[in-house]
Design a protein around this motif. Structure first.
Motif, PDB file in Angstrom:
ATOM      1  N   VAL A 120       0.838  -1.204   0.000  1.00 28.59           N
ATOM      2  CA  VAL A 120       0.000   0.000   0.000  1.00 28.59           C
ATOM      3  C   VAL A 120       0.874   1.257   0.000  1.00 28.59           C
ATOM      4  N   ALA A 121       2.019   1.202   0.664  1.00 21.62           N
ATOM      5  CA  ALA A 121       2.962   2.323   0.605  1.00 21.62           C
ATOM      6  C   ALA A 121       3.444   2.549  -0.827  1.00 21.62           C
ATOM      7  N   GLU A 122       3.631   1.463  -1.580  1.00 18.27           N
ATOM      8  CA  GLU A 122       3.996   1.572  -2.985  1.00 18.27           C
ATOM      9  C   GLU A 122       2.852   2.182  -3.803  1.00 18.27           C
ATOM     10  N   PHE A 123       1.620   1.773  -3.498  1.00 14.85           N
ATOM     11  CA  PHE A 123       0.467   2.369  -4.190  1.00 14.85           C
ATOM     12  C   PHE A 123       0.482   3.886  -4.012  1.00 14.85           C
ATOM     13  N   ALA A 124       0.704   4.310  -2.755  1.00 16.25           N
ATOM     14  CA  ALA A 124       0.702   5.744  -2.441  1.00 16.25           C
ATOM     15  C   ALA A 124       1.878   6.460  -3.108  1.00 16.25           C
ATOM     16  N   ARG A 125       2.996   5.759  -3.269  1.00 20.68           N
ATOM     17  CA  ARG A 125       4.183   6.382  -3.879  1.00 20.68           C
ATOM     18  C   ARG A 125       3.962   6.701  -5.350  1.00 20.68           C
ATOM     19  N   PRO A 129      -0.690  13.426  -6.816  1.00 16.20           N
ATOM     20  CA  PRO A 129      -1.474  14.129  -5.795  1.00 16.20           C
ATOM     21  C   PRO A 129      -2.955  14.188  -6.187  1.00 16.20           C
ATOM     22  N   ALA A 130      -3.813  13.903  -5.217  1.00 14.78           N
ATOM     23  CA  ALA A 130      -5.272  13.850  -5.400  1.00 14.78           C
ATOM     24  C   ALA A 130      -5.718  12.627  -6.195  1.00 14.78           C
ATOM     25  N   GLY A 131      -4.767  11.738  -6.536  1.00 16.94           N
ATOM     26  CA  GLY A 131      -5.126  10.523  -7.242  1.00 16.94           C
ATOM     27  C   GLY A 131      -5.797   9.516  -6.324  1.00 16.94           C
ATOM     28  N   ALA A 185      -0.680   4.584   5.295  1.00 18.08           N
ATOM     29  CA  ALA A 185       0.084   4.929   4.089  1.00 18.08           C
ATOM     30  C   ALA A 185      -0.021   6.414   3.759  1.00 18.08           C
ATOM     31  N   GLY A 186      -0.747   7.159   4.586  1.00 17.93           N
ATOM     32  CA  GLY A 186      -0.867   8.592   4.372  1.00 17.93           C
ATOM     33  C   GLY A 186      -1.978   9.009   3.433  1.00 17.93           C
ATOM     34  N   ALA A 259     -10.973   2.640  -0.335  1.00 19.13           N
ATOM     35  CA  ALA A 259     -10.507   3.682  -1.248  1.00 19.13           C
ATOM     36  C   ALA A 259     -10.013   4.886  -0.451  1.00 19.13           C
ATOM     37  N   GLY A 260      -9.066   5.613  -1.022  1.00 23.36           N
ATOM     38  CA  GLY A 260      -8.545   6.840  -0.431  1.00 23.36           C
ATOM     39  C   GLY A 260      -7.900   7.682  -1.512  1.00 23.36           C
ATOM     40  N   THR A 261      -7.538   8.888  -1.170  1.00 25.69           N
ATOM     41  CA  THR A 261      -6.889   9.776  -2.127  1.00 25.69           C
ATOM     42  C   THR A 261      -5.523  10.206  -1.616  1.00 25.69           C
ATOM     43  N   ALA A 262      -4.621  10.468  -2.554  1.00 29.36           N
ATOM     44  CA  ALA A 262      -3.275  10.892  -2.192  1.00 29.36           C
ATOM     45  C   ALA A 262      -3.261  12.365  -1.811  1.00 29.36           C
ATOM     46  N   PRO A 263      -2.457  12.766  -0.821  1.00 29.05           N
ATOM     47  CA  PRO A 263      -2.385  14.179  -0.440  1.00 29.05           C
ATOM     48  C   PRO A 263      -1.720  15.022  -1.530  1.00 29.05           C
TER      49      PRO A 263
END
Length: 263
Positions: A120-125, A129-131, A185-186, A259-263
């Protein structure tokens, strides 16, 4: 991300793959992503989710990654669309640059990753942004009726096999742990929802035959049995399953979508 029993794409499709397409449609529509985006499908398997994204979300392109060369070959044969490409790779070390894609999705995969938090950290990487970062997994504890009936029969005949039940092994496949992975994962605005689909078997043989394919925990358990033990399990299931007057077996399957969104 490699799991030793996931190698035969045809056996996987007969067992649970045929139901994953139903979940994928609801999942993709629920994300409501605008057309023209770049998607990444992690653990793409045989291409069920990739196909659904192409049909439902009109992406500019989609990249599928999976550790199984057999599944990648099946996905390439299945998805004949110039916008899609497929590569062998590991969810814990994605061969994708930072902030390179608009949407990361993963279907029925996360519980097979040895280090899901790292994935999940890789997903966030890799998401911009906002993805959007989203995934779904089967609800092995309560929602997968085909498996719950199976393991209930196994528990009656062979209590020592309880540890092979996915409900006890895949503790990440619940709303709380999924939400925690995304938050840690932020990712922001994290939500978890159920996706329920019908799993209708034409007759008992349609239910039982996929358990002989060796793909997955339950089928691998069946293939480990001697013929008398296998016959006893088959007979008990035939007696306990809710078989309709026309011979069909009408069950349901539930997945949890996070589901979540990236900062």
């Amino acid at each position: 991300m490699t799991h030793p029993v996931w190698a035969d794409a045809d056996a996987y499709e007969a067992y649970v793959g045929r139901w994953s397409s139903l979940v994928a449609g609801d999942f993709v529509r629920g994300l409501a992503v605008a057309p023209g985006r770049h998607w990444l499908d992690v653990g793409c398997g045989t291409g069920a989710l990739t196909s659904t994204v192409l049909g439902e979300a009109d992406p500019a392109r989609i990249t599928g990654i999976d550790p199984s060369a057999g599944f990648i070959a099946q996905a390439r044969a299945r998805v004949q669309d110039a916008r899609a490409s497929f590569h062998v790779g590991d969810a814990r070390a994605l061969p994708v640059a930072d902030r390179a894609v608009d949407v990361v999705v993963s279907g029925l995969t996360l519980n097979f990753v040895p280090e899901p938090a790292r994935a999940v950290a890789e997903f966030a990487r890799v998401v911009r942004p906002a993805g959007v970062v989203s995934a779904y997994v089967w609800d092995y504890t309560e929602g997968m009726a085909m498996m719950r009936h199976f393991w209930a029969a196994v528990a009656h005949l062979d209590p020592a096999a309880a540890g092979r039940d996915e409900a006890s092994r895949f503790t990440v496949c619940r709303p709380g742990p999924l939400r925690e992975l995304w938050v840690d994962a932020g990712l922001r605005d994290v939500s978890v929802r159920p996706v329920d689909v019908p799993t209708v078997f034409a007759d008992f043989d349609d239910y039982w035959r996929p358990f002989l394919g060796g793909q997955g925990s339950a089928p691998s358990y069946v293939t480990s049995l001697g013929e008398p033990q296998r016959a006893a399990l088959r007979d008990l299931l035939a007696a306990q399953l809710p078989i309709e007057p026309d011979g069909s077996i009408r069950l349901t399957a539930r997945a949890w979508a996070v589901a979540g969104t990236a900062p």
